[in-house]
Design an enzyme around this catalytic site. Structure first.
Site, PDB file in Angstrom:
ATOM      1  CG  ASP A   1      42.345  45.381  74.963  1.00 15.20           C
ATOM      2  OD1 ASP A   1      43.474  45.271  74.460  1.00 15.20           O
ATOM      3  OD2 ASP A   1      41.674  44.396  75.347  1.00 15.20           O
TER       4      ASP A   1
ATOM      5  CG  ASP B   1      45.903  46.136  72.370  1.00 12.93           C
ATOM      6  OD1 ASP B   1      46.846  45.318  72.355  1.00 12.93           O
ATOM      7  OD2 ASP B   1      44.718  45.808  72.211  1.00 12.93           O
TER       8      ASP B   1
ATOM      9  CE  LYS C   1      40.354  42.591  73.812  1.00 13.76           C
ATOM     10  NZ  LYS C   1      41.410  41.548  73.961  1.00 13.76           N
TER      11      LYS C   1
END
Length: 323
Positions: free
Chosen positions: A242, A229, A244
């Site tokens: 990352d 990412d 989420k």
């Protein structure tokens, strides 16, 4: 005076005194008993056998916990038997990877420049490997959640629900990419991700010097790849980040399930990918919420990353053995 004549009279008087004293003592004892009766213990009337069973019931319900077995029994009564699953075993054996591959590639020098590599051959992704090596317990809870969602939404409703989640995730990642690329602090976002972007706003304030966004990384030796990412500095530390989204709060790292393993796998691939001239030893998992609640940012130190890297090697071994 004749003593012999007086003796019977003295004996009679002594006998009368004794009788009066005994009568007074009996009356006094009876009077005391009437005024102060002996108290009876309240526990005498308690059904000890029934009380004992009640205590055992209460205490056992307080210390017992719900297990997958009891949950499965409850679900079978409500939703019917769960298919394609098995009850997880409580035994957990400690395993170590057969081959300890290095997390870092020490021959590479730290360089902020990133080189784009040529086209890559087909190799399994980190996501695919993790999905195919779930533990029996993870499979149990995942299928239980799926079955309950289908019971609530129906087959078509559940399919639409998962498609919306996937679409929102893509739009959210695109919005994050735009703001990190442009550096703009004030932007208009689609309504579906407005709350998510508000949720991570305080995290974005601490992200600096972006090195990579939505970039492919590949580990040639271990033969896997993934899409990172973001790689950037968070509070002065270079991290694989990352992003989420979640409908439920995840305030602890344990709430993120396999996400730390995923981040460690990405970092390990990046560190061994010749297209990246730097090394990353730390990670960051940011969980954003649709209602705008401040996101939880879970930092992974270099020590934690090494632990999850070894766990990733075990999952990779399981995947290889399955193939």
């Amino acid at each position: 005076v004749n003593v012999t004549l007086l003796l019977p009279a003295i004996q009679l008087r002594y006998i009368l005194v004794l009788q009066c004293t005994s009568h007074f003592a009996r009356n006094l004892s009876a009077c005391h008993c009437l005024r102060s009766p002996k108290k009876r213990s309240p526990y005498v009337s308690v059904d000890s056998e029934r009380y004992s069973s009640l205590v055992k019931t209460v205490m056992s319900s307080r210390v017992s916990s719900r297990t997958p077995e009891t949950i499965q029994a409850e679900d079978e009564n409500i939703f019917g038997p769960v298919v394609k699953t098995q009850t997880p075993s409580s035994r957990q054996d400690t395993r170590v990877p057969k081959t300890l591959h290095p997390f870092l590639h020490h021959e590479e020098t730290v360089d902020p420049e990133e080189l784009e590599g040529p086209g890559r051959s087909f190799v399994p992704s980190v996501t695919r490997i993790l999905q195919q090596t779930l533990s029996p317990e993870q499979i149990f809870y995942l299928e239980r959640w799926k079955k309950r969602m289908i019971a609530e939404l129906g087959e078509d409703g559940f399919k639409e629900y998962t498609q919306n989640l996937f679409r929102q995730g893509n739009v959210f990642h695109s919005a994050v990419e735009d703001i990190l690329t442009s550096g703009a602090t004030q932007q208009e976002y689609p309504p579906d991700v407005q709350g998510y972007m508000e949720s991570i706003s305080h995290v974005l304030e601490d992200v600096r010097a972006v090195r990579a966004i939505e970039s492919t990384v590949q580990h040639d030796t271990l033969n896997y790849l993934g899409i990172v990412d973001c790689v950037a500095y968070y509070r002065g530390v270079l991290c694989v980040i990352d992003w989420k989204t979640s409908e439920k709060p995840k305030p602890f790292l344990s709430n993120t399930y396999d996400n730390p393993i995923q981040v460690a796998a990405y970092a390990g691939a990046l560190n061994n990918d010749g297209n990246y001239k730097y090394q990353v030893e730390n990670g960051l998992i940011v969980v954003a919420y649709k209602d705008g609640t401040p996101a939880h940012a879970h930092q992974l130190s270099s020590e934690l990353m090494l632990e999850y890297w070894n766990t990733w090697l075990l999952r990779l071994e399981d995947f290889t053995e399955q193939r």
